[in-house]
Design a protein around this motif. Structure first.
Motif, short mmCIF file in Angstrom:
data_model
loop_
_atom_site.label_atom_id
_atom_site.label_comp_id
_atom_site.label_asym_id
_atom_site.label_seq_id
_atom_site.Cartn_x
_atom_site.Cartn_y
_atom_site.Cartn_z
N UNK A 43 13.86 -10.45 -0.90
CA UNK A 43 13.69 -11.21 -2.14
C UNK A 43 12.26 -11.75 -2.27
N UNK A 44 11.39 -11.38 -1.36
CA UNK A 44 9.99 -11.82 -1.34
C UNK A 44 9.13 -10.56 -1.35
N UNK A 45 8.36 -10.36 -2.44
CA UNK A 45 7.52 -9.19 -2.60
C UNK A 45 6.06 -9.62 -2.68
N UNK A 71 13.90 -14.62 -6.74
CA UNK A 71 12.81 -13.77 -6.23
C UNK A 71 11.58 -14.61 -5.95
N UNK A 72 10.79 -14.15 -4.99
CA UNK A 72 9.51 -14.79 -4.67
C UNK A 72 8.44 -13.71 -4.76
N UNK A 103 3.94 -16.35 -11.32
CA UNK A 103 4.17 -15.88 -9.96
C UNK A 103 4.48 -17.09 -9.08
N UNK A 104 5.08 -16.83 -7.96
CA UNK A 104 5.40 -17.93 -7.04
C UNK A 104 4.20 -18.33 -6.20
N UNK A 136 2.62 -21.94 -6.52
CA UNK A 136 1.81 -22.32 -5.36
C UNK A 136 0.51 -21.53 -5.38
N UNK A 137 -0.51 -22.09 -4.73
CA UNK A 137 -1.79 -21.39 -4.62
C UNK A 137 -2.22 -21.37 -3.16
N UNK A 138 -2.94 -20.32 -2.80
CA UNK A 138 -3.36 -20.19 -1.41
C UNK A 138 -4.52 -19.23 -1.28
N UNK A 139 -4.81 -18.88 -0.06
CA UNK A 139 -5.95 -18.03 0.25
C UNK A 139 -5.52 -16.92 1.20
#
Length: 276
Positions: A43-45, A71-72, A103-104, A136-139
């Motif tokens: 469920x995480x793509x 979904x993620x 988007x997640x 969420x945001x990330x690097x």
């Protein structure tokens, strides 16, 4: 149905610890491959603009009928879109290809640190999060010094740092920096593209548990608390990589795999990689 453990990120959201990656999946195969992954239980793509397969991922999601909230989905900002106006448009373009309203997780794909434009890009990601375009945001591929600069200049701490991690390259300095800032570590190339499949501690653990070497490596990541998303285009391996919740590695087996560190990369060195 298999219940995948989740990791709670520093922004309070949760992410499935085991996902499915589509790096190097050809655009014309992405829909079929992601469909197989969703049917297997993922469920995480994890995709990216530069992969060129966001449309296929989106088509598989639409066809699946799985409710969006179950979904993620992660995608990533490429270096050429680091300027603020371009950053905002880049995610709109990705959302259009994915067929999604949000988007997640949205990541800066590489720091490309020569001119520190990633700091401008980070401000763009903060704006996108405030607009609800990404939860969420990330690097990705950020070394400790890049995380320090984001902490100094940004107003939001990255939720995730996605870096190359596998038994032969454990990046303990980066994992320690992530922990310092409360950033979750995501492992890309978690199976080292097969380069560690003959390492004796992994082979021994696979024989002891009656599983494959890939399943052992995935369990090692899970039990060490990392998020990961192995990739395959083969139906049997897609299923096999998800079937990792029926056994546990012992402390001795975990430590033996920890001992395989040898600073061997499958990808680029982030501190010197400056793509256009």
């Amino acid at each position: 149905m298999t219940v995948v453990p989740t990791v709670t990120l520093n922004d309070g959201t949760t992410i499935p610890q085991l996902g499915f990656g589509v790096w190097q999946v050809p655009a014309d195969q992405a829909e079929d491959v992601v469909t197989k992954a969703l049917e297997a239980g993922y469920r995480h793509i994890d995709t990216a603009a530069i992969y060129g397969n966001e449309e296929g991922v989106g088509a598989a999601i639409a066809k699946s009928g799985i409710p969006r909230e179950e979904l993620y989905v992660t995608t990533k900002l490429w270096v050429s879109d680091f300027k603020n106006g371009q950053t905002l448009q880049a995610l709109e373009t990705s959302l259009g290809k994915l067929g999604l309203d949000y988007v997640d997780l949205y990541l800066i794909h590489w720091p490309a640190p020569a001119d520190e434009k990633y700091l401008e890009a980070w401000k763009g990601l903060e704006e996108l999060q405030s607009q609800g375009k990404t939860r969420s945001i990330g690097v990705s591929n950020f070394a400790p010094e890049h995380l320090d600069r984001v902490a100094e200049t940004g107003s939001v701490t990255p939720a995730v740092n996605q870096v190359e991690v596998h038994p032969a390259l454990q990046q303990r300095d980066i994992q320690a920096a992530n922990e310092k800032y409360g950033i979750a570590t995501q492992a890309w190339s978690p199976l080292a593209q097969g380069a560690v499949f003959e390492d004796q501690p992994i082979v021994d653990a696979a024989e002891a548990h009656g599983v494959t070497v890939a399943q052992v490596i995935i369990r090692w990541h899970l039990q060490r608390g990392r998020i990961l998303f192995p990739k395959s285009v083969t139906d049997s391996r897609i299923k096999e990589n998800f079937d990792v919740f029926g056994f546990e590695l012992t402390d001795e087996q975990l430590q033996a795999i920890d001992g395989l560190e040898r600073n061997e990369r499958t990808g680029m060195e982030p501190t010197t990689f400056n793509p256009a």
